[in-house]
Write an enzyme that holds these catalytic residues in place. Structure first.
Site, PDB file in Angstrom:
ATOM      1  N   THR A  99       0.294  -1.309  -0.542  1.00  0.00           N
ATOM      2  CA  THR A  99      -0.141   0.525  -0.195  1.00  0.00           C
ATOM      3  C   THR A  99       0.861   0.989  -0.335  1.00  0.00           C
ATOM      4  O   THR A  99       1.013   1.805  -0.848  1.00  0.00           O
ATOM      5  CB  THR A  99      -0.952  -0.026   1.260  1.00  0.00           C
ATOM      6  OG1 THR A  99      -1.661  -0.929   1.414  1.00  0.00           O
ATOM      7  CG2 THR A  99      -1.533   0.960   1.345  1.00  0.00           C
ATOM      8  N   PRO A 128      -4.573  12.733  -4.875  1.00  0.00           N
ATOM      9  CA  PRO A 128      -4.098  10.980  -4.856  1.00  0.00           C
ATOM     10  C   PRO A 128      -4.593   9.761  -4.818  1.00  0.00           C
ATOM     11  O   PRO A 128      -4.693   9.070  -5.934  1.00  0.00           O
ATOM     12  CB  PRO A 128      -2.359  10.473  -3.525  1.00  0.00           C
ATOM     13  CG  PRO A 128      -2.940  12.150  -3.215  1.00  0.00           C
ATOM     14  CD  PRO A 128      -3.815  13.431  -4.003  1.00  0.00           C
ATOM     15  N   ASN A 129      -6.010  10.144  -4.241  1.00  0.00           N
ATOM     16  CA  ASN A 129      -6.177   8.706  -4.066  1.00  0.00           C
ATOM     17  C   ASN A 129      -7.887   8.989  -5.139  1.00  0.00           C
ATOM     18  O   ASN A 129      -7.937   8.186  -5.568  1.00  0.00           O
ATOM     19  CB  ASN A 129      -7.455   9.254  -2.798  1.00  0.00           C
ATOM     20  CG  ASN A 129      -5.947   8.740  -1.563  1.00  0.00           C
ATOM     21  OD1 ASN A 129      -5.578   9.784  -0.975  1.00  0.00           O
ATOM     22  ND2 ASN A 129      -5.657   7.637  -0.811  1.00  0.00           N
ATOM     23  N   ASP A 130      -8.521  10.180  -4.809  1.00  0.00           N
ATOM     24  CA  ASP A 130      -9.410  10.463  -4.988  1.00  0.00           C
ATOM     25  C   ASP A 130      -9.499  10.101  -7.143  1.00  0.00           C
ATOM     26  O   ASP A 130     -10.245  10.033  -7.887  1.00  0.00           O
ATOM     27  CB  ASP A 130     -10.259  12.012  -5.923  1.00  0.00           C
ATOM     28  CG  ASP A 130     -10.892  11.780  -3.798  1.00  0.00           C
ATOM     29  OD1 ASP A 130     -10.923  10.772  -3.165  1.00  0.00           O
ATOM     30  OD2 ASP A 130     -11.078  12.855  -3.124  1.00  0.00           O
ATOM     31  N   SER A 137      -7.125  -0.270  -6.316  1.00  0.00           N
ATOM     32  CA  SER A 137      -7.120  -0.062  -4.582  1.00  0.00           C
ATOM     33  C   SER A 137      -5.412  -1.036  -4.971  1.00  0.00           C
ATOM     34  O   SER A 137      -5.420  -1.174  -5.846  1.00  0.00           O
ATOM     35  CB  SER A 137      -7.932  -1.044  -4.237  1.00  0.00           C
ATOM     36  OG  SER A 137      -7.297  -2.120  -3.015  1.00  0.00           O
ATOM     37  N   ASN A 139      -4.232  -3.433  -3.102  1.00  0.00           N
ATOM     38  CA  ASN A 139      -4.297  -4.450  -3.338  1.00  0.00           C
ATOM     39  C   ASN A 139      -4.835  -5.378  -4.674  1.00  0.00           C
ATOM     40  O   ASN A 139      -4.129  -6.193  -5.574  1.00  0.00           O
ATOM     41  CB  ASN A 139      -5.450  -5.203  -2.474  1.00  0.00           C
ATOM     42  CG  ASN A 139      -5.788  -5.065  -1.449  1.00  0.00           C
ATOM     43  OD1 ASN A 139      -4.602  -4.481  -0.853  1.00  0.00           O
ATOM     44  ND2 ASN A 139      -7.447  -5.046  -0.565  1.00  0.00           N
ATOM     45  N   HIS A 186      30.422 -40.392 -11.609  1.00  0.00           N
ATOM     46  CA  HIS A 186      30.359 -40.674 -10.740  1.00  0.00           C
ATOM     47  C   HIS A 186      31.876 -40.725 -10.108  1.00  0.00           C
ATOM     48  O   HIS A 186      32.713 -41.040  -9.298  1.00  0.00           O
ATOM     49  CB  HIS A 186      30.367 -42.115 -10.030  1.00  0.00           C
ATOM     50  CG  HIS A 186      29.349 -42.775 -10.520  1.00  0.00           C
ATOM     51  ND1 HIS A 186      28.386 -42.478  -9.814  1.00  0.00           N
ATOM     52  CD2 HIS A 186      28.761 -43.417 -11.034  1.00  0.00           C
ATOM     53  CE1 HIS A 186      26.728 -43.430 -10.493  1.00  0.00           C
ATOM     54  NE2 HIS A 186      27.467 -44.084 -11.285  1.00  0.00           N
ATOM     55  N   SER A 316      45.472 -15.220  -6.513  1.00  0.00           N
ATOM     56  CA  SER A 316      46.017 -15.173  -5.032  1.00  0.00           C
ATOM     57  C   SER A 316      46.907 -13.666  -4.737  1.00  0.00           C
ATOM     58  O   SER A 316      47.562 -13.254  -5.084  1.00  0.00           O
ATOM     59  CB  SER A 316      46.873 -16.028  -5.387  1.00  0.00           C
ATOM     60  OG  SER A 316      47.417 -16.250  -3.477  1.00  0.00           O
TER      61      SER A 316
END
Length: 462
Positions: A99, A128-130, A137, A139, A186, A316
């Site tokens: 979120t 920002p929200n509206d 959302s 989500n 092996h 090295s």
């Protein structure tokens, strides 16, 4: 530091004057200042792409004025161009739905959009929200951004690099197709093959894992947008999700589409688990390839020494002249990290309690880290090791000629038990296979040389 006052539903916050974010971003930054892992920029750009598409669709649906939608689009384009990277400060370790990062984008686009509107002399204010988050959302936007970011990262970066790596393996397989060498199973001597055949096996491994990745990406094309809070699509137009997905597909040229079931899209991330499983398979293959090269290049006098790797740096700080398989070591560490990331992603994806998974940021962070590491690791190993890989044909021939496993070619002619007697005699008495066969009275020199031909063993005719 100069600050300004921003407000949210909990009250006032002091925000740096030169930053575009608002109160909610500032709260998150102060409340979750954890570690050094920032929300990946791939997610930020995916969010900007999503918000741009949402604004466009809301305008078409009559949910947002043209002035507001266009300003949001302008601001989103600036974000996509990398102009505002330092305005997204939040860490991965935040709410599990993402979120705060959704609001970070909403606040940045709203403030920058308002600045652009003011520059044009328009008396319009974006919220920002509206406005930026209209019909959305966290989500459904965060999982949408997750899929966009993951798909783009794979399609634009990992897969092209993997194809380059694979092509060079095919070239090396062809280059060394006539170099007959001792096979090993092996960790013991086995029947011969060509170095080209061995490398062709590596190339085929990557062909298969590339196919796995591509097949799994089909599921990442489905976008959660339109599900809003719990998957029902409350507060969104019924066509919103479908139209936004189509807009994103048109913008990117990639086959994104609206998820058929939004309840699944919010609570489950099995698509990312599945795709990362393919990345884990790639990691396992790359570990094997890098490890084989490391062992085959061991030496130069006390190891196998059949491959010669480029000397990129001193090996090295105490032993002069030492050349270490540094690219193999780096790539095998990368693959170890990817395999560990897979465990994190699988566990986090299992935490889809009821209608929402709340481990989203850690899932996508690890997914994108794996993709980035694999891409960079493949490119670096390719450029600094694989291209310059050479065969030490003198050592290869020596190991082949000394091998007791060439005796396998005698099985069809004198039987397994007699062939085993020759091998044991040669090993115990320090003889060549030919000498042991002749001393055993089982074969003449001419018969042995006709039957034991490494070139025929690597390309059997039946």
């Amino acid at each position: 530091m100069n600050t300004r006052i921003e407000r949210d539903t909990l009250g006032e916050m002091h925000v740096p004057q030169d930053k575009l974010w608002g109160a909610q971003t500032q709260r998150s930054y102060e409340n979750f200042h954890i570690g050094t892992e920032k929300m990946p920029m791939e997610i930020i750009y995916a969010f900007a792409l999503l918000k741009k598409a949402a604004a466009n669709v809301n305008k078409k649906l009559g949910q947002l004025s043209a002035e507001k939608a266009d300003a949001i689009t302008w601001a989103a384009n600036e974000v996509l161009a990398g102009k505002h990277d330092d305005h997204f400060p939040l860490f991965v370790w935040q709410t599990g739905s993402g979120t705060q990062s959704n609001m970070n984008m909403n606040e940045v686009l709203a403030r920058r959009g308002n600045q652009l509107l003011q520059e044009k002399g328009l008396d319009v204010t974006i919220h920002p929200n509206d406005d930026v988050n209209r019909s959305q959302s966290s989500n459904d936007t965060f999982p949408t951004a997750m899929h966009i970011a993951a798909y783009n990262k794979l399609d634009d970066h990992l897969l092209p690099t993997l194809q380059m790596f694979k092509q060079t393996l095919h070239q090396k397989a062809k280059q060394f197709d006539d170099v007959i060498k001792l096979g090993r199973t092996h960790l013991q001597d086995a029947t011969p093959l060509t170095l080209g055949q061995e490398i062709s096996g590596w190339a085929r491994m990557l062909e298969k894992t590339e196919q796995m990745i591509r097949e799994s990406m089909i599921y990442l094309q489905e976008l959660a947008i339109g599900g809003t809070a719990v998957g029902t699509g409350v507060n969104a137009h019924p066509k919103f999700g479908e139209m936004v997905a189509a807009d994103i597909a048109n913008e990117t040229g990639k086959p994104f589409k609206s998820a058929a079931n939004k309840f699944h899209a919010l609570t489950s991330h099995d698509e990312l688990v599945h795709t990362h499983g393919a990345l884990k398979a790639l990691a396992a293959d790359l570990f094997k390839i890098a490890n084989d090269i490391r062992w085959l290049a061991s030496g130069p006098r006390g190891g196998l020494g059949e491959l010669i790797i480029p000397a990129n740096e001193p090996g090295s700080s105490i032993m002069p002249g030492k050349v270490n398989p540094t690219q193999s070591e780096a790539l095998t560490m990368i693959t170890s990290q990817v395999i560990g990331n897979d465990a994190t992603i699988a566990f986090a994806a299992s935490q889809g309690n009821f209608e929402l998974n709340v481990f989203k940021p850690v899932i996508i962070y690890n997914f994108l880290q794996s993709t980035t590491l694999l891409t960079d690791g493949l490119r670096t190993f390719h450029d600094k090791c694989l291209i310059g890989l050479e065969a030490n044909e003198t050592i290869i021939k020596k190991h082949l000629n000394e091998s007791l496993m060439l005796v396998t070619a005698l099985n069809p002619h004198i039987g397994y038990e007699n062939a085993a007697k020759i091998a044991k005699k040669a090993h115990a008495e320090g003889l060549t296979l030919k000498e042991a066969a002749m001393q055993s009275g089982l074969l003449t020199e001419e018969e042995f040389e006709k039957m034991v031909d490494p070139a025929k063993m690597v390309h059997p005719q039946g």
